[in-house]
Design an enzyme around this catalytic site. Structure first.
Site, mmCIF file in Angstrom:
data_model
loop_
_atom_site.group_PDB
_atom_site.id
_atom_site.type_symbol
_atom_site.label_atom_id
_atom_site.label_comp_id
_atom_site.label_asym_id
_atom_site.label_seq_id
_atom_site.Cartn_x
_atom_site.Cartn_y
_atom_site.Cartn_z
ATOM 1 C CG ASP A 151 18.734 -24.301 -31.747
ATOM 2 O OD1 ASP A 151 19.329 -23.355 -31.210
ATOM 3 O OD2 ASP A 151 18.895 -24.614 -32.942
ATOM 4 C CD GLU B 200 21.451 -22.677 -22.319
ATOM 5 O OE1 GLU B 200 22.421 -22.071 -22.808
ATOM 6 O OE2 GLU B 200 21.055 -23.780 -22.717
ATOM 7 C CG ASP C 109 18.827 -23.360 -26.593
ATOM 8 O OD1 ASP C 109 19.462 -22.648 -25.796
ATOM 9 O OD2 ASP C 109 19.215 -23.611 -27.746
#
Length: 163
Positions: A140, A67, A7
């Site tokens: 996260d 991501e 992330d």
């Protein structure tokens, strides 16, 4: 198959390592890389690069799932996150070579069947898929695990289509 999910960020970067086994998915490790806000962006990017390289070398993933960048209004923050994401992508390619990118919508869809799932739904599904006793913290790290799970599901689907 071992998958590292990321992330991206520049202050807090989530990572999550899972193993895709015949009996299901298993969490190996997860956490965050934090860069000190007192440091300049170039120093923070160097810290991120060293930490990412260390994680990849330690866990030796077969694939890395990152991501894709999404930001709404703050262009300054978006630029810093984009710079950090560039460092992450470079480390992934240099150290692993098998890099996959997924939008937030794709990740949510893979875990919940709903591309508009909220944070709570996502955390619940990460916990369920990995059979964890509690939801992974911080957010996260949970988001990074979700990226890894997304790739595990997508890779399974792609194998079915190709075979």
């Amino acid at each position: 198959m071992r998958i590292l999910g990321i992330d991206p960020g520049y202050a807090t970067i989530g990572y999550g390592i899972i193993d895709k086994l015949p009996q299901g998915l298993k969490a190996v490790d997860y956490g965050v890389i934090e860069t000190p806000k007192t440091e300049s962006i170039p120093v923070r990017l160097a810290i991120l690069s060293n930490a990412m390289t260390g994680i990849i070398k330690k866990y030796k993933p077969d694939a890395i799932s990152v991501e894709e960048l999404f930001f709404n209004t703050n262009i300054t923050t978006g630029i810093k996150v984009a710079q950090a994401r560039g460092v992450i992508l470079l480390c992934a390619i240099n150290e692993c070579g098998h890099l996959y990118e997924y939008t937030p919508l794709q990740i949510k869809q893979a875990l919940t069947g709903n591309g508009r799932a909220d944070k709570k739904q996502m955390q619940y599904m990460v916990k369920a898929f990995l059979k964890l006793k509690e939801e992974p913290k911080p957010d996260d790290a949970a988001d990074a695990l979700a990226a890894a799970i997304c790739h595990a599901h997508t890779a399974t689907y792609n194998q079915r289509v190709l075979n």
